[in-house]
Design a protein around this motif. Structure first.
Motif, PDB file in Angstrom:
ATOM      1  N   LEU A 180       0.820  -1.217   0.000  1.00 37.33           N
ATOM      2  CA  LEU A 180       0.000   0.000   0.000  1.00 37.33           C
ATOM      3  C   LEU A 180       0.849   1.260   0.000  1.00 37.33           C
ATOM      4  O   LEU A 180       0.535   2.231  -0.705  1.00 37.33           O
ATOM      5  N   ILE A 181       1.934   1.248   0.781  1.00 36.07           N
ATOM      6  CA  ILE A 181       2.755   2.455   0.921  1.00 36.07           C
ATOM      7  C   ILE A 181       3.712   2.629  -0.248  1.00 36.07           C
ATOM      8  O   ILE A 181       3.822   3.723  -0.828  1.00 36.07           O
ATOM      9  N   GLN A 182       4.410   1.556  -0.637  1.00 31.89           N
ATOM     10  CA  GLN A 182       5.465   1.692  -1.641  1.00 31.89           C
ATOM     11  C   GLN A 182       4.972   1.484  -3.070  1.00 31.89           C
ATOM     12  O   GLN A 182       5.506   2.085  -3.996  1.00 31.89           O
ATOM     13  N   TYR A 183       3.965   0.629  -3.266  1.00 33.57           N
ATOM     14  CA  TYR A 183       3.521   0.324  -4.622  1.00 33.57           C
ATOM     15  C   TYR A 183       2.312   1.168  -5.030  1.00 33.57           C
ATOM     16  O   TYR A 183       2.171   1.517  -6.200  1.00 33.57           O
ATOM     17  N   LEU A 184       1.420   1.475  -4.098  1.00 33.88           N
ATOM     18  CA  LEU A 184       0.283   2.348  -4.404  1.00 33.88           C
ATOM     19  C   LEU A 184       0.575   3.796  -4.043  1.00 33.88           C
ATOM     20  O   LEU A 184      -0.237   4.677  -4.317  1.00 33.88           O
ATOM     21  N   ASP A 185       1.734   4.041  -3.397  1.00 35.85           N
ATOM     22  CA  ASP A 185       2.206   5.395  -3.090  1.00 35.85           C
ATOM     23  C   ASP A 185       1.226   6.169  -2.211  1.00 35.85           C
ATOM     24  O   ASP A 185       1.004   7.369  -2.416  1.00 35.85           O
ATOM     25  N   LEU A 186       0.631   5.493  -1.234  1.00 28.67           N
ATOM     26  CA  LEU A 186      -0.244   6.171  -0.276  1.00 28.67           C
ATOM     27  C   LEU A 186       0.603   6.838   0.799  1.00 28.67           C
ATOM     28  O   LEU A 186       1.586   6.264   1.262  1.00 28.67           O
ATOM     29  N   ASN A 187       0.218   8.060   1.211  1.00 25.37           N
ATOM     30  CA  ASN A 187       0.925   8.661   2.340  1.00 25.37           C
ATOM     31  C   ASN A 187       0.312   8.160   3.644  1.00 25.37           C
ATOM     32  O   ASN A 187      -0.825   7.677   3.665  1.00 25.37           O
ATOM     33  N   PRO A 188       1.043   8.228   4.770  1.00 23.14           N
ATOM     34  CA  PRO A 188       0.580   7.620   6.026  1.00 23.14           C
ATOM     35  C   PRO A 188      -0.773   8.112   6.489  1.00 23.14           C
ATOM     36  O   PRO A 188      -1.637   7.314   6.888  1.00 23.14           O
ATOM     37  N   GLN A 189      -1.006   9.446   6.458  1.00 19.20           N
ATOM     38  CA  GLN A 189      -2.254   9.971   6.996  1.00 19.20           C
ATOM     39  C   GLN A 189      -3.465   9.570   6.156  1.00 19.20           C
ATOM     40  O   GLN A 189      -4.554   9.329   6.697  1.00 19.20           O
ATOM     41  N   THR A 190      -3.291   9.453   4.839  1.00 21.91           N
ATOM     42  CA  THR A 190      -4.397   9.011   3.990  1.00 21.91           C
ATOM     43  C   THR A 190      -4.763   7.566   4.285  1.00 21.91           C
ATOM     44  O   THR A 190      -5.943   7.220   4.417  1.00 21.91           O
ATOM     45  N   LEU A 191      -3.742   6.711   4.400  1.00 24.86           N
ATOM     46  CA  LEU A 191      -3.993   5.306   4.713  1.00 24.86           C
ATOM     47  C   LEU A 191      -4.635   5.156   6.093  1.00 24.86           C
ATOM     48  O   LEU A 191      -5.604   4.397   6.257  1.00 24.86           O
TER      49      LEU A 191
END
Length: 299
Positions: A180-191
């Motif tokens: 989710l973080i590295q491949y979909l490039d989500l930032n922490p607060q959004t996730l």
């Protein structure tokens, strides 16, 4: 820097575990879980409104919650379902087992993450990392023997199986976090925001069946100060953990192990606060687990 962020996450997780034990003792588990996640969601809600109505200001603060497509919502919902199941099992086990037994079993999570990291992300451990994980597993066997002295049979106690299943699901979620973080490039607060939103939705469905219709269960629920504390501490731990994962050099197997240093707070401080038995004997396998974490961290 990602290792230091992992240690910060471990600090908040250790405090979170202490508050969680206080929140569930003699209490209804499902509403406690909803209260903790709901409190954390309310804590981050102002960041969402700031992102919607004052996006430029939100971006300057570094807490901007981005808009995401529906398919990404689907991926986050899968994580929410995995963690909701893990938390339901873990909270039930924590209610019926000593924190000094539950927390070390949860510490086996890095082993599952370790295996997944090898086969899914092609992370390659060295000799010291292998040694560290085997030291952790051996220490877990020592804990099982100590648990029997407290009347806890690791082969027939259903709450032991519940915490093992919760640990496996939690490790699976940890592997999924890297995607989710590295491949979909989500930032922490959004996730964190959308993850909390979907977990609350899942828990409301569960409670509408198992808790809301039963008056005696509603009366048995006790609100405690530790319930919102659990939610806020978990949000802080997740934020630092996801920030660490944003580093492309971060290894999920090592981050998972670094987070286990929370054991020092949970076992030592928790054992004193909740007056649990065999604290000195539990220090021996605790040192083994910390040695395993040390070998992995400094390999």
């Amino acid at each position: 820097m990602w290792m230091y962020l992992g240690l910060l996450a471990a600090l908040f997780l250790g405090l979170h575990n202490l508050c969680k034990k206080h929140a569930v003792q003699g209490n209804e588990v499902f509403p406690v879980l909803l209260g903790t996640i709901g409190s954390g969601f309310i804590f981050i809600l102002p960041f969402f409104f700031t992102s919607v109505f004052f996006p430029e200001y939100s971006k300057t603060t570094g807490f901007y919650i981005t808009e995401i497509p529906w398919e990404v919502h689907g991926f986050i919902f899968i994580k929410s379902a995995i963690m909701a199941a893990s938390w339901v099992l873990a909270y039930q086990a924590l209610k019926h087992l000593p924190i000094t037994i539950v927390t070390p079993i949860r510490s086996a999570g890095p082993f599952f993450t370790f295996i997944g990291a090898i086969f899914i992300y092609n992370e390659r451990p060295n000799l010291l990392q292998w040694l560290g994980f085997f030291v952790i597993l051996f220490s877990m066997l020592l804990y099982s023997k100590i648990g029997k002295k407290e009347g806890i049979n690791f082969k027939s106690n259903k709450w032991i199986f519940a915490i093992i299943a919760a640990t496996f699901l939690g490790a699976s979620s940890g592997l999924y976090d890297k995607f989710l973080i590295q491949y979909l490039d989500l930032n922490p607060q959004t996730l964190i925001f959308w993850f909390s939103f979907y977990v609350i939705a899942i828990l409301l469905v569960i409670l509408s069946i198992s808790w809301f219709p039963h008056a005696e269960k509603r009366k048995a629920f006790k609100w405690r100060w530790s319930i919102p504390a659990v939610g806020i501490l978990l949000q802080a731990a997740d934020y630092f953990y996801f920030k660490a994962l944003q580093d492309p050099d971060a290894l999920i197997m090592l981050l998972s192990a670094i987070k286990r240093s929370q054991l020092l707070i949970a076992v030592v401080v928790g054992g004193l606060l909740f007056k649990e038995h065999n604290k000195r004997k539990k220090l021996v396998p605790l040192c083994g687990i910390l040695l395993g974490v040390f070998l992995i961290l400094y390999s």
